[in-house]
Write an enzyme that holds these catalytic residues in place. Structure first.
Site, PDB file in Angstrom:
ATOM      1  N   LYS A  82       0.817  -1.224   0.000  1.00 21.60           N
ATOM      2  CA  LYS A  82       0.000   0.000   0.000  1.00 21.60           C
ATOM      3  C   LYS A  82       0.845   1.265   0.000  1.00 21.60           C
ATOM      4  O   LYS A  82       0.318   2.356  -0.101  1.00 21.60           O
ATOM      5  CB  LYS A  82      -0.844   0.044   1.275  1.00 21.60           C
ATOM      6  CG  LYS A  82      -1.918  -0.976   1.356  1.00 21.60           C
ATOM      7  CD  LYS A  82      -2.752  -0.712   2.610  1.00 21.60           C
ATOM      8  CE  LYS A  82      -3.443  -1.934   3.072  1.00 21.60           C
ATOM      9  NZ  LYS A  82      -2.773  -2.802   3.969  1.00 21.60           N
TER      10      LYS A  82
ATOM     11  N   GLU B 255      -5.740  -3.323  -6.305  1.00 21.23           N
ATOM     12  CA  GLU B 255      -7.037  -3.681  -5.723  1.00 21.23           C
ATOM     13  C   GLU B 255      -6.927  -4.144  -4.271  1.00 21.23           C
ATOM     14  O   GLU B 255      -7.746  -3.802  -3.427  1.00 21.23           O
ATOM     15  CB  GLU B 255      -7.694  -4.768  -6.598  1.00 21.23           C
ATOM     16  CG  GLU B 255      -9.010  -5.320  -6.101  1.00 21.23           C
ATOM     17  CD  GLU B 255     -10.117  -4.268  -6.035  1.00 21.23           C
ATOM     18  OE1 GLU B 255     -10.263  -3.686  -4.956  1.00 21.23           O
ATOM     19  OE2 GLU B 255     -10.799  -4.063  -7.051  1.00 21.23           O
TER      20      GLU B 255
ATOM     21  N   LEU C 104     -11.495  -8.320  -1.890  1.00 22.41           N
ATOM     22  CA  LEU C 104     -12.822  -7.798  -2.266  1.00 22.41           C
ATOM     23  C   LEU C 104     -12.710  -6.835  -3.444  1.00 22.41           C
ATOM     24  O   LEU C 104     -11.796  -6.013  -3.480  1.00 22.41           O
ATOM     25  CB  LEU C 104     -13.449  -7.059  -1.071  1.00 22.41           C
ATOM     26  CG  LEU C 104     -13.789  -7.893   0.158  1.00 22.41           C
ATOM     27  CD1 LEU C 104     -14.366  -6.987   1.252  1.00 22.41           C
ATOM     28  CD2 LEU C 104     -14.797  -8.975  -0.196  1.00 22.41           C
TER      29      LEU C 104
ATOM     30  N   GLY D 268      -2.358 -14.095  10.793  1.00 21.57           N
ATOM     31  CA  GLY D 268      -1.994 -13.406   9.547  1.00 21.57           C
ATOM     32  C   GLY D 268      -2.965 -12.323   9.150  1.00 21.57           C
ATOM     33  O   GLY D 268      -3.040 -11.962   7.973  1.00 21.57           O
TER      34      GLY D 268
ATOM     35  N   LYS E 156      -6.405   3.388   3.655  1.00 22.62           N
ATOM     36  CA  LYS E 156      -7.381   2.785   2.739  1.00 22.62           C
ATOM     37  C   LYS E 156      -8.464   3.776   2.313  1.00 22.62           C
ATOM     38  O   LYS E 156      -8.801   3.872   1.144  1.00 22.62           O
ATOM     39  CB  LYS E 156      -8.021   1.563   3.402  1.00 22.62           C
ATOM     40  CG  LYS E 156      -7.040   0.404   3.530  1.00 22.62           C
ATOM     41  CD  LYS E 156      -7.625  -0.708   4.355  1.00 22.62           C
ATOM     42  CE  LYS E 156      -6.674  -1.881   4.458  1.00 22.62           C
ATOM     43  NZ  LYS E 156      -7.097  -2.838   5.476  1.00 22.62           N
TER      44      LYS E 156
ATOM     45  N   GLY F 117      -6.331 -11.672   5.246  1.00 22.71           N
ATOM     46  CA  GLY F 117      -5.962 -13.089   5.142  1.00 22.71           C
ATOM     47  C   GLY F 117      -5.156 -13.313   3.883  1.00 22.71           C
ATOM     48  O   GLY F 117      -5.411 -12.680   2.848  1.00 22.71           O
TER      49      GLY F 117
END
Ligand code: ADP
Ligand code: ASP
Ligand code: MG
Length: 816
Positions: free
Chosen positions: A577, A604, A611, A662, A680, A798
């Protein structure tokens, strides 16, 4: 009568010559056999002469090696008792070569004429040795000196054939000759004064064609080291396809543009007599080969093949004085012709301001002198500029008779090259529409040919080359998923995802033929030390088509190479990110670079793991919707923590469990502080068109200041100390019948505080109330979804789901 020609690799040594003998013996038809020099010998001869010219005694060793190779062939082919004649012939020839080279050495000069004399020994020797080997097998054959058959002018190195004189000599020699087999050295000829000339490199093919045409042979066979002509050079493209039939014109174009399998002038004489040419493989005589003839069946692709020429120089004559005045091109071409410079390609801008011609690099200096001299006056008065030269270029050409009946071929060609960042410097299309040639940088040739081959011939599948950095939880899951889907993607989508590079924090490994996603570990351990700048350079230098760089690290330094890669049309898929949440200008620069260079920058998984959040947001915007508000629970970690914390086990131990499973960033404080959620919501707001920085986002953190300093272990210890604080927050929500959710929001309307994050108590009327485990939920309120939002919900953390999101981005980057 048949004419057979065996190339240098077919006669490279005794083993291959034995194969040649078997082919000659396979029938009793009357035949003329033309042979090249033993493979590599012409180069050795030229090299020796050049060394001698430079007063380098190294030529003597070269000549020794050369003699050795011929003697060895003789000894292996012919029994001792029969060797003496041919051995003394070889020795005599080698002495002559040495004498000539000694002469060159002494005077320090090597003329084109002497060069031809020297190289002629290659074919003279090979043909005599093969002739002796045939006679040894009691196969009667007659050796004929090609210099007595082929008459040329004295343009040494590339002599032009006098067909009238040549045809007459050939016909006189062969037609009434009762012998059944003739052995002829290829490549060499003689001028009117009987001085040895040569027909140009690769010219033995031409010798055979000249003889075949003169005697009206039933066909010409060219025996080489490939099973016919292929859709591209097999040394450049691994998936080449065999061409069963090809027209004379197509073969001529392909060879003109570099397909070495046939020497270009070869086609003309046989085409004029409609003599079919078979290209066959000496090492696989049963293979079908290729027939070159007049009318051929269409194939699946509108193009027949792709070829390339390196060492091209573009010369341009430019100037305002050229407009509308006839005769400029004539004078340019005249100047080139007078200097014996061969023109490979021509383009002219319609403004008539410039003419651009492609020539071989070897002629650059000559061309510059000749053209500048021819236009001396115009250059002096400023009407025309001195000749411009651009080097290190190559031509890549696609060839096919049926291109003229198909539209969109050049579009497909340029689109495929453009998508991969290949800059096209010049374009030419013959009016016959049989070829489209592009001039590109030599460094891009291999990539370009492979791209075009894939686009025009490999409907079977598209290959995408992956470089994966990061082999942690997500990276390893990604490799597993790639392996599992390999066959499915190949069969259902004709997509081959080939991992060509992998790296962890210590090592990196590159393997063009592909790295196995299961068994890479030992190989990686033996790889080179990981250096992200080096890896980036390697990706750029390898210049593979459809390259995708996959960043599954959380490491800032990796993001520093994105821009360079995007600029080279390498797409970047990042679950990292850092870049998308760095300073707005950097984020925007990366997005703009990707657009400019036709690459993709996809991230993404930066929001909501696997998602489809960013993809959906982009689709809404692309289709004209407007975002009004975003509300989201974006931290799988925090959701997991608050869903599992009930005041019984300590808050710290629940966080520890989240990390163990994790669901946290490598440093869990990024999650707990809300920083990760800020990143985000900022990325979503930016994707929605907002110019936003981290400091513009309000963070109502629930974490006590004391927990955020020191090491990760200090962090856990201080959370244990603050357990009462966490319990209080929990109890307050519980007693109100509410749940705790860490919510991020973004408002598009004109307010000062556009984005904020913080812990909220939500009641059972909220969409966030029923979020379990590590789920995320995003609600898009838009013009089209004003009151009932579009909701995306599901596991938001995850390794497996994140890897699948990265995987989906890779498929997007593959553009299948
Ligand atoms: P020879 O020594 O038999 O004359 P060449 O080396 O001149 O052989 O030509 C054969 C070589 O041409 C092949 O080994 C191959 O690498 C190269 N080549 C280039 N383009 C093509 C093509 N389109 N099809 C087949 N071979 C090609
Ligand atoms: N021996 C020559 C060359 O190497 C001619 C040929 O092989 O066709 O160019
Ligand atoms: Mg050849």
């Amino acid at each position: 009568m048949q004419v057979l020609k065996f190339g240098g690799s077919s006669v490279a040594n005794a083993d291959s010559i034995n194969k040649v003998l078997a082919i000659i013996k396979s029938n009793n038809n009357k035949k003329v056999v033309v042979v090249s020099a033993l493979g590599g010998i012409t180069d050795m001869l030229l090299n020796s002469a050049t060394l001698a010219e430079k007063a380098d005694e190294g030529y003597k060793t070269q000549l020794k090696d050369l003699e050795e190779r011929h003697l060895e062939a003789v000894k292996k082919l012919i029994p001792v008792q029969q060797q003496s004649g041919i051995l003394s012939l070889v020795k005599k020839a080698c002495n002559e070569i040495e004498d000539i080279c000694n002469g060159i050495f002494l005077i320090g000069d090597l003329s084109a004429r002497t060069k031809d004399r020297v190289v002629s020994y290659g074919e003279l020797l090979s043909s005599q040795i093969i002739n002796a080997a045939l006679n040894n097998l009691a196969i009667k054959s007659e050796w004929v000196d090609a210099r007595k058959l082929i008459v040329t002018n004295n343009n040494y190195g590339m002599a032009a054939v006098d067909f009238i004189a040549t045809d007459k000599k050939i016909q006189e020699y062969f037609l009434d000759n009762t012998s059944n087999l003739f052995l002829v050295p290829g490549f060499i000829a003689a001028d009117k004064s009987d001085i040895t000339t040569t027909l140009g490199r690769g010219g033995s093919d031409y010798t055979a064609a000249i003889i075949a045409a003169a005697i009206d042979a039933s066909f010409l066979e060219i025996w080489t080291d490939v099973s016919g002509m292929m859709t591209a050079d097999p040394r450049i493209v691994s998936n080449v396809k065999h061409i069963p039939e090809i027209s004379y014109q197509e073969a001529m174009e392909l060879s003109h543009f570099g397909a070495k399998v046939i020497y270009p002038p070869t086609i003309q004489p046989v085409m004029s007599k409609s003599i079919p040419v078979w290209v066959k493989n000496t090492f696989a005589p049963q293979a079908a080969g290729t027939v070159i003839k007049n009318k051929v069946a269409e194939n699946d692709s509108p193009i027949r093949g792709i070829s390339s020429i390196n060492n091209l120089v573009l010369i341009s004559l430019e100037g305002s004085g050229m407009v509308g005045i006839p005769g400029f091109s004539k004078r340019l071409f005249e100047a080139l012709a007078n200097a014996a410079i061969n023109v490979v390609l021509i383009t002219q801008a319609s403004s008539e301001h410039s003419i651009c011609v492609g020539i071989e690099d070897a002629f650059s200096d000559k061309a510059k002198t000749a053209v500048d001299k021819a236009f001396e006056y115009e250059i002096n008065i400023g009407q025309v500029q001195p000749l411009l030269l651009e080097k290190y270029l190559s031509i890549v050409a696609i060839v096919g008779d049926s291109m003229k009946n198909h539209t969109g071929i050049s579009g497909k060609m340029f689109a495929a090259l453009g998508r991969n960042g290949i800059n096209i410097r010049a374009i030419a299309q013959g009016s016959s529409e049989r070829n489209i040639s592009t001039v590109i940088n030599t460094a891009d040739v291999k990539k370009a040919i492979n791209i075009l081959h894939e686009a025009f011939f490999e409907t079977a599948y598209k290959q995408v080359n992956l470089f994966i950095a990061g082999l942690g939880n997500v990276g390893q899951k990604l490799l597993q998923q790639l392996k599992l889907q390999e066959q499915f993607l190949l069969h259902q989508y004709r997509l081959q995802l080939k991992i060509v590079g992998i790296a962890n924090s210590k090592k990196m490994l590159y393997k063009e033929e592909g790295i196995d996603a299961e068994s890479y570990r030992t190989e990686l351990e033996n790889g080179t030390a990981m250096d992200i700048q080096e890896l980036s350079l390697l990706i750029q230098n390898k210049n593979l088509r459809n390259s995708v760089f996959v960043d599954v690290t959380a490491n800032e330094s990796i993001t520093f190479v994105y821009k360079d890669l995007l600029q080279k049309s390498v797409s970047v898929v990042a679950c990292n990110k850092v870049a998308a949440s760095s300073a707005y200008l950097n984020y925007k620069l990366l997005k703009n670079t990707a657009t400019e260079f036709n690459s993709l920058y996809l991230f993404e998984t930066n929001v909501g793991a696997g998602l489809p959040i960013i993809g959906t947001l982009n689709d809404l915007l692309k289709s004209g919707d407007k975002i009004q508000k975003i509300e989201a629970v974006l931290s799988g970690t925090l959701n997991f923590v608050f869903n599992n914390y009930n005041g019984e086990k300590s808050f710290a131990s629940v966080v520890r469990q989240a990390q163990k499973e994790g669901y946290t960033e490598p440093d869990p404080r990024l999650d707990l502080s809300g920083t990760d959620v800020m990143r985000k919501i900022m990325i979503l707001a930016r994707e929605a068109g907002e110019v936003l920085e981290m400091e513009d986002i309000q963070n109502n953190s629930f974490m006590p200041e004391s927990c955020m300093t020191g090491t990760v272990e200090d962090f856990y210890a201080s959370m244990e100390k603050e357990e009462a604080h966490f319990k209080k927050i929990f109890e307050a929500a519980k007693s109100a019948g509410k749940k705790l959710k860490f919510v991020a929001s973004y408002l598009a309307e004109n307010v000062t505080q556009k984005a904020m994050v913080g812990l909220q108590q939500v009641d059972d009327k909220s969409d966030f109330y029923h979020l379990y485990g590590k789920d995320n939920a995003v609600m898009f309120y838009t013009e089209r979804y004003p009151t009932q939002p579009l909701v995306i919900k599901g596991a938001g953390a995850g390794a497996a789901v994140t890897a699948s999101g990265v995987f989906a981005d890779i498929i997007r980057a593959a553009r299948v």
